[in-house]
Design a protein around this motif. Structure first.
Motif, mmCIF file in Angstrom:
data_model
loop_
_atom_site.group_PDB
_atom_site.id
_atom_site.type_symbol
_atom_site.label_atom_id
_atom_site.label_comp_id
_atom_site.label_asym_id
_atom_site.label_seq_id
_atom_site.Cartn_x
_atom_site.Cartn_y
_atom_site.Cartn_z
ATOM 1 N N MET A 1 -31.143 -41.179 39.884
ATOM 2 C CA MET A 1 -31.350 -42.341 40.747
ATOM 3 C C MET A 1 -31.343 -43.584 39.879
ATOM 4 O O MET A 1 -32.148 -43.715 38.971
ATOM 5 N N THR A 2 -30.421 -44.517 40.162
ATOM 6 C CA THR A 2 -30.399 -45.754 39.412
ATOM 7 C C THR A 2 -31.629 -46.565 39.733
ATOM 8 O O THR A 2 -32.251 -46.384 40.764
ATOM 9 N N PRO A 20 -35.176 -38.983 46.055
ATOM 10 C CA PRO A 20 -36.614 -38.754 45.924
ATOM 11 C C PRO A 20 -36.956 -37.372 45.391
ATOM 12 O O PRO A 20 -38.097 -37.138 44.973
ATOM 13 N N GLU A 21 -35.998 -36.456 45.393
ATOM 14 C CA GLU A 21 -36.262 -35.118 44.861
ATOM 15 C C GLU A 21 -36.256 -35.106 43.331
ATOM 16 O O GLU A 21 -36.704 -34.142 42.720
ATOM 17 N N ASN A 22 -35.747 -36.164 42.717
ATOM 18 C CA ASN A 22 -35.738 -36.293 41.258
ATOM 19 C C ASN A 22 -37.143 -36.706 40.812
ATOM 20 O O ASN A 22 -37.549 -37.858 40.978
ATOM 21 N N GLU A 23 -37.892 -35.769 40.255
ATOM 22 C CA GLU A 23 -39.300 -36.005 39.941
ATOM 23 C C GLU A 23 -39.478 -37.141 38.941
ATOM 24 O O GLU A 23 -40.402 -37.956 39.073
ATOM 25 N N GLN A 24 -38.599 -37.230 37.941
ATOM 26 C CA GLN A 24 -38.729 -38.284 36.938
ATOM 27 C C GLN A 24 -38.525 -39.664 37.560
ATOM 28 O O GLN A 24 -39.291 -40.598 37.303
ATOM 29 N N ALA A 25 -37.498 -39.791 38.411
ATOM 30 C CA ALA A 25 -37.249 -41.066 39.075
ATOM 31 C C ALA A 25 -38.354 -41.394 40.079
ATOM 32 O O ALA A 25 -38.744 -42.553 40.243
ATOM 33 N N GLY A 29 -41.053 -44.996 39.502
ATOM 34 C CA GLY A 29 -40.949 -46.191 40.345
ATOM 35 C C GLY A 29 -40.594 -45.889 41.781
ATOM 36 O O GLY A 29 -40.860 -46.691 42.680
ATOM 37 N N GLY A 30 -39.977 -44.732 42.014
ATOM 38 C CA GLY A 30 -39.589 -44.381 43.369
ATOM 39 C C GLY A 30 -40.772 -44.229 44.307
ATOM 40 O O GLY A 30 -40.725 -44.645 45.471
ATOM 41 N N LYS A 31 -41.857 -43.637 43.805
ATOM 42 C CA LYS A 31 -43.041 -43.423 44.646
ATOM 43 C C LYS A 31 -43.616 -44.743 45.127
ATOM 44 O O LYS A 31 -44.013 -44.881 46.294
ATOM 45 N N ARG A 32 -43.670 -45.721 44.226
ATOM 46 C CA ARG A 32 -44.222 -47.029 44.589
ATOM 47 C C ARG A 32 -43.386 -47.692 45.685
ATOM 48 O O ARG A 32 -43.929 -48.255 46.651
ATOM 49 N N PRO A 160 -39.583 -37.222 49.299
ATOM 50 C CA PRO A 160 -39.090 -35.871 49.010
ATOM 51 C C PRO A 160 -39.582 -34.889 50.067
ATOM 52 O O PRO A 160 -40.578 -35.152 50.763
ATOM 53 N N GLN A 161 -38.907 -33.774 50.172
ATOM 54 C CA GLN A 161 -39.225 -32.798 51.214
ATOM 55 C C GLN A 161 -40.690 -32.374 51.166
ATOM 56 O O GLN A 161 -41.330 -32.248 52.211
#
Length: 460
Positions: A1-2, A20-25, A29-32, A160-161
């Motif tokens: 995810m960019t 959102p399935e990419n845990e590192q991304a 910042g994705g969660k925020r 994420p799922q």
């Protein structure tokens, strides 16, 4: 995810390659971003539900004291029209967010609520206004009901799922609370300013709509992941899952929204309650039902969606019998108790029924993988169809609320009737839902389960 906060993403207004399935991304910042969009989505949907259910409060004010002489049947019609309009708008609203983006559509869908609110504010103190004008204004309030479908579709793409159940439950529950909040505002207006100032209720929402629209445009995001092909709803309409889930959702969400809109009028016709007395009890049921919705999802996760939904309908049938007894005995306390229990159960059923959607399509995906199909492809399809079914079931369930209000309108008629025929009809439908669940469960039991799935998860 960019990076979702890159200059390119901000300039174009769309976040590309959202995963959102990419845990590192997600942790980077994705969660925020997802939580920020969820919070503003809840705010918009909450205000939408309040505007959608606005007329359930305004009709309590429309008495001869301020120049309105509408019959009980005409007042019930005033709450039927927004229910129908809001339900029908759920399908195009769900599609629109996939075309225009979450931020763009939420901004529009929130700002357009100024139309029904402004019209209601202008006409509600003009007693010479004919009924058809109020019915048209009520139809515009249906835009608030459409918000649910677009909001749920949008939020599905952000999480994420493994977190979708929590996010969708919070989004839906926060929106449903709008029904209770607008009734609390009605109660406060009646208690402080009297029952001759319905415009005060509407006036509260005008600045809130403006503020929520501004926040959506400023802080929300569009993500490419929300975009789907135009055939998702058509494909979902060919699935049997869509229709049996929709039938169950008529009994759960239809009950929640139908009872929420009609409860005040029912108390006035059943017991001759004053506007203050009616408003004093109408908010509690929707409040508890909204809070109970996430609990229904949790129970479905733990014990199985079909099992929880089945026993929930058993309890709803018992609650309806309590209403029949209370109506025959003319017991106000028993009647309030029975209705409050039904509200809670409808909330539990909302959560458990919606849990059946992703479960059913995930099961189909697992079966397809077992048969040798590509895992990424089949799970992408399952996610796409789940979103489409959410929109269809939401629309059909809302129409169930309109059916409930029409049943009350028929039962109470010109004010000399009783709610007993309506309650008997509701009892019959809850029994039909139990039979439907048993039939679905029997079919599930005959279908071999993939190894990755627990066979007991769908058992009643």
């Amino acid at each position: 995810m960019t990076s979702p906060t890159s200059p390119r993403a901000e300039r174009e207004g769309w976040i590309r390659n959202w995963d959102p399935e990419n845990e590192q991304a997600w942790e980077g910042g994705g969660k925020r971003i997802a939580h920020r969009n969820l919070a503003l989505s809840v705010l918009s949907e909450h205000i939408g539900f309040s505007v959608w259910s606005l007329w359930s409060v305004l009709v309590l004010f429309m008495t001869p004291e301020i120049g309105f002489t509408f019959t009980p049947g005409e007042k019930f019609l005033l709450i039927v029209v927004p229910t129908v309009a809001g339900s029908l708008l759920r399908l195009p609203y769900s599609r629109a967010v996939t075309r225009f983006g979450g931020r763009n559509w939420t901004l529009f869908a929130t700002a357009v609520l100024l139309v029904p609110a402004s019209l209601a504010l202008y006409f509600v103190h003009r007693p010479g206004t004919p009924l058809w004008v109020f019915l048209l204004i009520g139809a515009t309030a249906g835009t608030g009901g459409g918000n649910f479908a677009s909001s749920m579709t949008n939020i599905t793409a952000f999480f994420p799922q493994r977190r979708q159940g929590w996010a969708l439950g919070l989004n839906a529950g926060g929106g449903n609370l709008g029904v209770a909040v607008v009734q609390v505002i009605g109660l406060l207006v009646i208690a402080t300013a009297g029952d001759t100032h319905p415009a005060y209720v509407v006036a509260v929402y005008l600045p809130l709509i403006v503020a929520a629209s501004a926040l959506a445009g400023w802080k929300m995001d569009n993500v490419e992941a929300v975009r789907t092909d135009s055939g998702a709803q058509r494909e979902a309409a060919r699935s049997s899952v869509t229709w049996w889930v929709s039938a169950l959702y008529i009994g759960t969400f239809g009950s929640f929204i139908g009872y929420g809109f009609a409860f005040g009028l029912v108390l006035q016709n059943e017991f001759g309650s004053t506007p203050l007395q009616s408003a004093g009890f109408t908010f509690l049921g929707p409040l508890l039902g909204s809070v109970a919705r996430p609990g229904g999802g949790w129970l479905a996760d733990r014990y199985g969606g079909l099992r929880v939904t089945f026993w929930n309908f058993v309890a709803m049938a018992a609650g309806t019998v309590v209403l029949l007894v209370a109506s025959q005995k003319h017991s106000f306390a028993l009647f309030i108790t029975g209705f409050t229990v039904l509200f809670v159960l409808s909330g539990v059923g909302n959560g458990s029924t919606y849990k059946l959607i992703p479960f059913s399509f995930a099961r189909q995906a697992e079966a397809a993988i077992t048969a040798g199909q590509d895992a990424t492809e089949v799970f992408t399809r399952a996610r796409r169809l789940s979103g489409a079914v959410i929109a269809i079931a939401g629309a059909v369930g809302g129409l169930g609320g309109a059916a409930i209000n029409l049943a009350f309108r028929t039962s109470y008629g010109d004010g000399s009737g009783s709610g007993t025929p309506a309650f008997l009809a509701f009892l019959g439908y809850y029994l039909l839902c139990m039979v439907l669940i048993l039939a679905v469960n029997r079919r599930e039991a005959r279908t071999p389960a993939p190894a990755a799935r627990r066979p007991e998860a769908s058992r009643v």
